[in-house]
Design an enzyme around this catalytic site. Structure first.
Site, mmCIF file in Angstrom:
data_model
loop_
_atom_site.group_PDB
_atom_site.id
_atom_site.type_symbol
_atom_site.label_atom_id
_atom_site.label_comp_id
_atom_site.label_asym_id
_atom_site.label_seq_id
_atom_site.Cartn_x
_atom_site.Cartn_y
_atom_site.Cartn_z
ATOM 1 C CB CYS A 25 -16.219 3.061 -29.464
ATOM 2 S SG CYS A 25 -15.521 3.153 -31.098
ATOM 3 C CD GLU B 224 0.407 -9.219 1.423
ATOM 4 O OE1 GLU B 224 -0.468 -8.342 1.306
ATOM 5 O OE2 GLU B 224 0.144 -10.394 1.697
ATOM 6 N N PRO B 225 4.620 -5.218 -0.856
ATOM 7 C CG PRO B 225 6.874 -4.642 -1.203
ATOM 8 C CD PRO B 225 5.985 -5.605 -0.440
ATOM 9 N N GLY B 226 3.698 -3.545 -3.877
ATOM 10 C CA GLY B 226 3.543 -3.728 -5.320
ATOM 11 C C GLY B 226 3.932 -2.443 -6.027
ATOM 12 N NE ARG B 227 -0.264 2.369 -6.027
ATOM 13 C CZ ARG B 227 -1.411 2.318 -6.715
ATOM 14 N NH1 ARG B 227 -1.504 2.854 -7.899
ATOM 15 N NH2 ARG B 227 -2.484 1.741 -6.195
ATOM 16 C CE1 TYR C 189 -2.214 -3.475 -8.517
ATOM 17 C CE2 TYR C 189 -0.991 -1.511 -7.867
ATOM 18 C CZ TYR C 189 -1.494 -2.766 -7.575
ATOM 19 O OH TYR C 189 -1.257 -3.314 -6.333
ATOM 20 N N GLY D 143 0.762 -1.248 0.000
ATOM 21 C CA GLY D 143 0.000 0.000 0.000
ATOM 22 C C GLY D 143 0.785 1.286 0.000
HETATM 23 N N1 LLP Z 1 -1.594 -6.770 -0.470
HETATM 24 C C1 LLP Z 1 -2.922 -6.834 -0.652
HETATM 25 C C2 LLP Z 1 -3.699 -7.741 0.181
HETATM 26 C C3 LLP Z 1 -3.533 -6.042 -1.652
HETATM 27 O O1 LLP Z 1 -4.840 -6.104 -1.801
HETATM 28 C C4 LLP Z 1 -2.741 -5.184 -2.455
HETATM 29 C C5 LLP Z 1 -3.341 -4.363 -3.501
HETATM 30 C C6 LLP Z 1 -1.356 -5.159 -2.216
HETATM 31 C C7 LLP Z 1 -0.812 -5.959 -1.222
HETATM 32 C C8 LLP Z 1 -0.415 -4.298 -3.011
HETATM 33 O O2 LLP Z 1 -0.694 -2.955 -2.824
HETATM 34 P P1 LLP Z 1 0.327 -1.856 -3.394
HETATM 35 O O3 LLP Z 1 1.608 -1.990 -2.603
HETATM 36 O O4 LLP Z 1 0.535 -2.107 -4.820
HETATM 37 O O5 LLP Z 1 -0.372 -0.593 -3.119
HETATM 38 N N2 LLP Z 1 -5.471 -1.278 -9.495
HETATM 39 C C9 LLP Z 1 -5.328 -0.262 -8.465
HETATM 40 C C10 LLP Z 1 -4.661 -0.809 -7.226
HETATM 41 C C11 LLP Z 1 -5.359 -2.003 -6.612
HETATM 42 C C12 LLP Z 1 -4.661 -2.531 -5.397
HETATM 43 C C13 LLP Z 1 -5.239 -3.817 -4.920
HETATM 44 N N3 LLP Z 1 -4.571 -4.438 -3.816
HETATM 45 C C14 LLP Z 1 -4.583 0.921 -9.055
HETATM 46 O O6 LLP Z 1 -4.219 0.880 -10.214
HETATM 47 O O7 LLP Z 1 -4.383 1.920 -8.375
#
Ligand code: LLP
Length: 424
Positions: A344, A273-276, A373, A239
């Site tokens: 469209c 659990e980092p993603g973004r 994403y 997050g």
């Molecule tokens: N862990 C869990 C349980 C999650 O649900 C998520 C993201 C993450 C980790 C990773 O979060 P991050 O570090 O990437 O913020 N499609 C949307 C974002 C959806 C996120 C869903 N869950 C966007 O493009 O902003």
């Protein structure tokens, strides 16, 4: 930070001119920077060096197997939400022992596959699911390691579609009812409730919601231990936000400093659990200008990438910067315009009411911060093949996913015999 920068008047991805990639591979095109991915992973990892921890990259943000392999080599695991993601992870060579499996709707097949592969643990989102995992594990003669995902009712102050830690959210189990869930888990013969999981949302740009959630999670770990539950893992989710425009999110170090004081002495392995924050600013979407169009009210620039390639602006009103690939374009007179795609739908735009330099046919643009994403949310809407993905490292590039072709578009489709001309 990232390694997309202007050199000699043009945008480079590390050592490779973006214009060259566009010429050789066509547009639209996703470009990732190896150096940025590695740096982000390492900075995040080092922020937690003082405590036992495992970084499970949230592969929903970017699931290309080359990228998963890269993080795996750096010691990372994966946060997955489907069997398909586990399949990808295994194909990428990630050890299932470093995989955590979240999501509110895991099917029996998914649970069985994950148990057979020997994942680290399930993040359980409801009591129904807990009982079902116990049943599936029992049928397979296995014990299922689980963390219960608690919902701490913390407001992450982010877009409502990506806020997950509020009471009204479908995710997790109300923290007030968590103790009862652990008692229930302790009664189930095939469950080992070894962890606690807590994720509050995405693109969070302040430390305080993380600190608040960590505090609540730490209190719960103490209370659970007090009742004899053997909690060995605390998963604080992902997050952490990034700079798309003018946001100033905490750095990974500041994030760690916000949550570690309450977690340090818990004697648990911390799962993150980092993603973004790892992938977001490590990728761009390269697109080409097709046409301009103006009426009394508005000016439009039509490009060859649309909401099917990058849906974030349409879906979340997300702001992503637009950089001309040729630096001199920045000096042209500026106008407010909508940067729209060929789809469209009126909602098909990559930038809305944005002040941009005057754009001409064949100008190349980079939509920034598209590494997370981006491609993973791309679709074939309007029967558009999905773009290729390319990974740049120093002065070299490698196509890590080819552009789809028209055969890919109709793969698996057939015309039944009861429709004239059908083969049956
Ligand atoms: N862990 C869990 C349980 C999650 O649900 C998520 C993201 C993450 C980790 C990773 O979060 P991050 O570090 O990437 O913020 N499609 C949307 C974002 C959806 C996120 C869903 N869950 C966007 O493009 O902003």
């Amino acid at each position: 930070m990232h390694f997309f920068e202007y050199k000699n008047g043009e945008l480079y991805a590390e050592g490779v001119p973006v214009a060259r990639l566009a010429e050789e591979l066509g547009t639209p095109l996703y470009v990732y920077s190896h150096k940025t991915l590695v740096r982000h992973f390492k900075v995040f990892n080092e922020a937690f060096a003082d405590v036992p921890h495992l970084i499970c990259f949230a592969m929903k943000s970017n699931s290309n197997i080359a990228i998963l392999r890269l993080f795996s080599e750096l010691g990372g695991g994966l946060d997955i939400v489907s069997q398909g993601e586990l399949y990808r992870g295994i194909k990428a060579g990630v050890s299932p022992k470093k995989v955590v499996f979240a999501g509110v709707g895991k099917t029996d097949d998914e649970i069985a596959y994950a148990l057979e592969q020997g994942i680290l643990m399930f993040n359980v989102e409801s009591e129904d699911e807990l009982r079902n995992i116990d049943a599936v594990a029992g049928r397979l003669g296995k014990t299922a390691p689980v963390a219960i995902r608690v919902n701490p009712d913390v407001n992450p102050e982010t877009h409502p579609y990506i806020a997950t830690g509020l009471k009204k959210s479908k995710f997790g189990i109300d923290i007030a009812r968590a103790m009862a869930q652990y008692r229930a888990a302790a009664e189930l013969p095939n469950i080992d409730a070894c962890g606690l999981h807590c994720h509050i949302g995405s693109q969070i740009t302040q430390s305080s919601p993380f600190a608040e959630a960590a505090g609540k999670a730490a209190d719960l770990v103490h209370a659970l231990r007090g009742e004899g539950h053997d909690i060995r893992y605390l998963n604080v989710g992902g997050g952490l936000g990034i700079t798309y425009h003018d946001e100033v999110p905490p750095s990974p170090k500041e994030y760690a400093e916000a949550i570690l004081p309450v977690l340090k002495d818990l004697d648990v392995t911390l799962v993150l659990e980092p993603g973004r924050v790892i992938a977001g600013n490590a990728g761009i979407l390269v697109t080409k200008v097709l046409y301009g169009k103006e009426n009394e009210e508005k000016r439009f620039t039509i490009i060859d990438a649309g909401m099917n390639d990058l849906i974030r602006p349409s879906l979340y009103h997300a702001f992503q910067e637009v950089w001309p690939v040729e630096e001199a374009v920045r000096q042209r007179p500026r106008h407010v315009c909508d940067l729209v795609g060929p789809i469209c739908e009126s909602g098909d735009y990559l930038a809305k009411d944005r002040e941009l330099p005057e754009l001409e046919r064949d100008d190349l643009l980079a939509i920034m911060s598209a590494g997370a994403y981006g491609f993973v949310m791309a679709s074939n809407y309007n029967s558009r093949p999905r773009p290729p993905e390319v990974l740049v490292r120093d002065g070299e590039y490698h196509v890590i996913r080819e552009r789809e072709n028209f055969e890919d578009l109709i793969r698996g489709e057939s015309i039944p015999a009861f429709i004239s001309g059908g083969a049956g």
